[in-house]
Enzyme design. Structure first.
Site, PDB file in Angstrom:
ATOM      1  N   GLY A  43      10.277   0.236   9.473  1.00  0.00           N
ATOM      2  CA  GLY A  43       9.053   0.590   7.589  1.00  0.00           C
ATOM      3  C   GLY A  43       8.344   1.115   7.110  1.00  0.00           C
ATOM      4  O   GLY A  43       8.159   2.634   7.492  1.00  0.00           O
ATOM      5  N   GLY A 118      21.270  -6.281   5.859  1.00  0.00           N
ATOM      6  CA  GLY A 118      21.661  -7.185   6.060  1.00  0.00           C
ATOM      7  C   GLY A 118      21.789  -8.296   5.092  1.00  0.00           C
ATOM      8  O   GLY A 118      21.113  -7.773   3.991  1.00  0.00           O
ATOM      9  N   THR A 142      11.364  -7.955   5.123  1.00  0.00           N
ATOM     10  CA  THR A 142      12.002  -7.190   4.536  1.00  0.00           C
ATOM     11  C   THR A 142      10.743  -6.442   3.925  1.00  0.00           C
ATOM     12  O   THR A 142      11.700  -5.679   3.184  1.00  0.00           O
ATOM     13  CB  THR A 142      13.380  -7.713   3.524  1.00  0.00           C
ATOM     14  OG1 THR A 142      12.988  -9.160   3.623  1.00  0.00           O
ATOM     15  CG2 THR A 142      14.393  -7.516   4.520  1.00  0.00           C
ATOM     16  N   GLY A 179      -4.591   2.978 -10.856  1.00  0.00           N
ATOM     17  CA  GLY A 179      -4.431   1.892 -10.144  1.00  0.00           C
ATOM     18  C   GLY A 179      -5.408   2.593  -9.250  1.00  0.00           C
ATOM     19  O   GLY A 179      -5.562   3.855  -8.713  1.00  0.00           O
ATOM     20  N   ALA A 180      -6.422   1.721  -9.055  1.00  0.00           N
ATOM     21  CA  ALA A 180      -8.011   2.494  -8.286  1.00  0.00           C
ATOM     22  C   ALA A 180      -7.807   1.359  -7.218  1.00  0.00           C
ATOM     23  O   ALA A 180      -8.963   0.555  -6.343  1.00  0.00           O
ATOM     24  CB  ALA A 180      -9.307   2.144  -9.114  1.00  0.00           C
ATOM     25  N   MET A 318      -0.761  -7.834   1.615  1.00  0.00           N
ATOM     26  CA  MET A 318       0.566  -7.355   2.119  1.00  0.00           C
ATOM     27  C   MET A 318      -0.276  -5.933   2.858  1.00  0.00           C
ATOM     28  O   MET A 318      -0.375  -4.702   2.764  1.00  0.00           O
ATOM     29  CB  MET A 318       1.033  -6.341   0.918  1.00  0.00           C
ATOM     30  CG  MET A 318       2.080  -6.776  -0.118  1.00  0.00           C
ATOM     31  SD  MET A 318       2.523  -6.465  -1.164  1.00  0.00           S
ATOM     32  CE  MET A 318       3.742  -7.510  -1.623  1.00  0.00           C
ATOM     33  N   HIS A 321      -0.579  -5.391   9.818  1.00  0.00           N
ATOM     34  CA  HIS A 321      -1.471  -6.128  10.579  1.00  0.00           C
ATOM     35  C   HIS A 321      -1.260  -7.752  10.484  1.00  0.00           C
ATOM     36  O   HIS A 321      -0.982  -7.894  11.686  1.00  0.00           O
ATOM     37  CB  HIS A 321      -3.670  -5.472  11.173  1.00  0.00           C
ATOM     38  CG  HIS A 321      -4.077  -5.671  10.044  1.00  0.00           C
ATOM     39  ND1 HIS A 321      -3.813  -4.431   9.877  1.00  0.00           N
ATOM     40  CD2 HIS A 321      -4.737  -6.321   9.815  1.00  0.00           C
ATOM     41  CE1 HIS A 321      -5.072  -4.593   8.196  1.00  0.00           C
ATOM     42  NE2 HIS A 321      -5.599  -5.535   8.320  1.00  0.00           N
ATOM     43  N   HIS A 444     -27.014   3.112  22.363  1.00  0.00           N
ATOM     44  CA  HIS A 444     -27.964   3.865  20.945  1.00  0.00           C
ATOM     45  C   HIS A 444     -27.103   5.007  21.901  1.00  0.00           C
ATOM     46  O   HIS A 444     -27.269   5.020  23.598  1.00  0.00           O
ATOM     47  CB  HIS A 444     -29.265   3.587  21.443  1.00  0.00           C
ATOM     48  CG  HIS A 444     -30.049   4.230  20.934  1.00  0.00           C
ATOM     49  ND1 HIS A 444     -29.992   4.346  19.909  1.00  0.00           N
ATOM     50  CD2 HIS A 444     -30.950   5.588  20.887  1.00  0.00           C
ATOM     51  CE1 HIS A 444     -30.882   6.172  19.255  1.00  0.00           C
ATOM     52  NE2 HIS A 444     -31.856   6.334  20.568  1.00  0.00           N
TER      53      HIS A 444
END
Ligand code: NAD
Length: 465
Positions: A43, A118, A142, A179-180, A318, A321, A444
């Site tokens: 994908g 499909g 999809t 777009g930020a 979106m 995971h 540590h």
């Protein structure tokens, strides 16, 4: 009549939601097929999203370090040169190893790859490449597709989406990112590190909408120091390509005179939309919501029995995971088991340098919900390991319930933030308090001690500051 094999489950789409759902269902004993029209499995995420962008983010970060930051560690280098073709080659190798890995997993788990587009012909029937398959259940996975702005046509040459921004043949002199959000900051960072002058134009008066405001502000400061410039509260109204570059028209979001910007490449990163083209949903009677996403109940069932949907094509963040987890839960439910996803505990990570990571509620959300909370913050600057790594920018911020001390959110900007957040996600899954994190022994010297100190700071008792 079906003219081909029949299945327990046909998954449409082989992205992280679909391929994971297919594999899990096969593990549980179902006869499974996965439909994918692209020539590679995986994908958007594996082919033109998360994985190739991370390959370029990693490589460009190394290049920038070699060029500008190794000397701070006492390493002299000369003649550091960019081999863009070589870097793209690295990215292609990574993509191909990952996508062929999914092919291997399909074979191993006996999942059939039905190659082609499909189409759902109705309950229990899917057509692919001229053949009709019968199945007990259908899972729509999809995903999503890029969107543009009115009057701006993405040509993937001068005006590119994230897909085109992963395959530029030369480093542009001037790049404008519209777009930020996550894509704008990640891919803007890649090309800025490789030498482009990058300006990010954002409609809102802040970057990373939805993220904790303090984290977004700090991130903007850090990215500005790295050379990115930001034009906030600005609306792009047109972008016209020509042989001399792209001419953009920008208006203040609050109204006022327009200005003109010029760029060699424009990256449009203003969000994505659910992808349901040619799936036959209208004919099959599958309902969509007002934003074109497939409508489901909390068990991923659409309004039609036996048809389910998961991932970017339904409501929710979106994120790969999130889609994977939904794929697993759906497969397990179909096998008669139960499953659950806590949508409040889906971490979000922006892979800039340093990384930005977040889980749970932001401070703004808690205020809006009228929840009484305490804040614990700790800077990387006061951590020995961060100093040793020259990675002192940023902080960890933990939000906990004022009465019960239960952790309600964690927001990090700083080195390895995407790794650090996992500890807090697990803690929150178990309903931990800030004190639970603070009293857990942390090795540590590690960056994780920043998280521990932030948890101590919730009770006003950090040690190292
Ligand atoms: P986004 O929603 O993260 O950001 C889009 C930005 O564009 C917003 O800040 C919005 O205010 C701005 N915008 C919208 N219209 C505008 C206009 N006319 N002019 C200027 N600015 C405008 O979307 P994205 O960055 O395109 O990413 C798409 C999806 O992919 C997101 O859901 C994101 O979570 C996902 N993604 C995630 C990762 C990751 O997890 N690391 C990486 C890439 C993409």
């Amino acid at each position: 009549m079906a003219d081909a094999a029949s299945y327990d489950l046909i998954v449409i789409g082989a992205g992280p939601g679909g391929y994971v759902c297919a594999i899990r269902a096969a593990q549980l004993g179902m006869k499974v097929a996965c439909v994918e029209k692209a020539d590679k499995l995986g994908g958007t995420c594996l082919r033109v999203g998360c994985i190739p962008s991370k390959a370029l983010l990693h490589a460009s970060e190394k290049y920038e370090s070699a060029k500008h930051h190794f000397k701070d560690l006492g390493i002299e280098l000369s003649g550091v040169k960019l081999d863009l073709k070589g870097m793209m080659g690295h990215k292609e190798k990574v993509v191909s190893a990952n996508t062929s890995g999914i092919e291997f997993l399909f074979k191993k788990n006996k999942v059939d790859w039905l190659k082609g587009e499909g189409k759902i012909l109705g309950r229990g029937k899917v057509s692919v490449a001229g053949k009709t398959y019968e199945t007990k259940n259908i899972a729509i996975a999809t995903g999503s597709d890029v969107i543009s702005l009115p009057g701006i046509t993405i040509d993937e040459k001068q005006i590119v989406s994230s897909t085109g921004a992963l395959t530029l043949e030369k480093v542009p002199d001037r790049m404008v990112v519209i777009g930020a959000g996550v894509i704008g900051l990640e891919l803007g960072s890649v090309w800025s590190r490789l030498g482009a002058k990058v300006m990010v134009v954002e409609y809102l008066d802040r970057i990373l909408p939805g993220m904790d405001n303090e984290i977004a502000k700090e991130s903007q400061k850090i990215l500005t120091k790295q050379g990115l410039s930001f034009k906030l509260g600005a609306k792009v109204t047109s972008a016209k390509p020509s042989s001399k570059g792209v001419e953009l028209s920008i208006e203040p979001a609050a109204g006022g005179p327009a200005e003109t910007l010029h760029a060699d490449i424009v990256l449009v990163a203003v969000g994505r939309k659910a992808y349901t083209d040619k799936l036959g949903l209208a004919d099959a009677g599958v309902a969509l919501d007002e934003r074109g996403r497939v409508k489901t109940d909390s068990h991923f069932k659409t309004n039609i029995d036996g048809i389910y949907a998961i991932g970017d094509v339904i409501v929710g963040p979106m994120l790969a995971h999130k889609a994977e987890d939904e794929g697993v839960v759906l497969a397990e439910m179909l096998a008669g088991q139960s499953g659950h996803i806590d949508y409040n505990l889906i971490p979000g990570v922006v892979y800039t340098a340093p990384e930005i990571a977040t889980v749970g509620k932001t401070e703004e959300q808690l205020k809006a919900e009228g929840v009484q909370y305490k804040v614990g913050k700790f800077p990387y600057l006061a951590n020995g390991r961060a100093r040793a790594m020259n990675a002192t920018e940023g902080f960890v911020k933990i939000l906990a319930d004022a009465k019960t001390d239960k952790v309600l959110g964690c927001h990090i900007v700083g080195a390895e933030a995407g790794t650090l957040i996992a500890e807090v996600v697990i803690a929150m899954e178990f309903g931990a308090s800030a004190e639970d994190i603070a009293r857990t022994c942390h090795a540590h010297p590690t960056l994780e001690e920043v998280t521990k100190e932030a948890a101590l700071a919730v009770a006003g008792r950090p040690i190292h500051i």
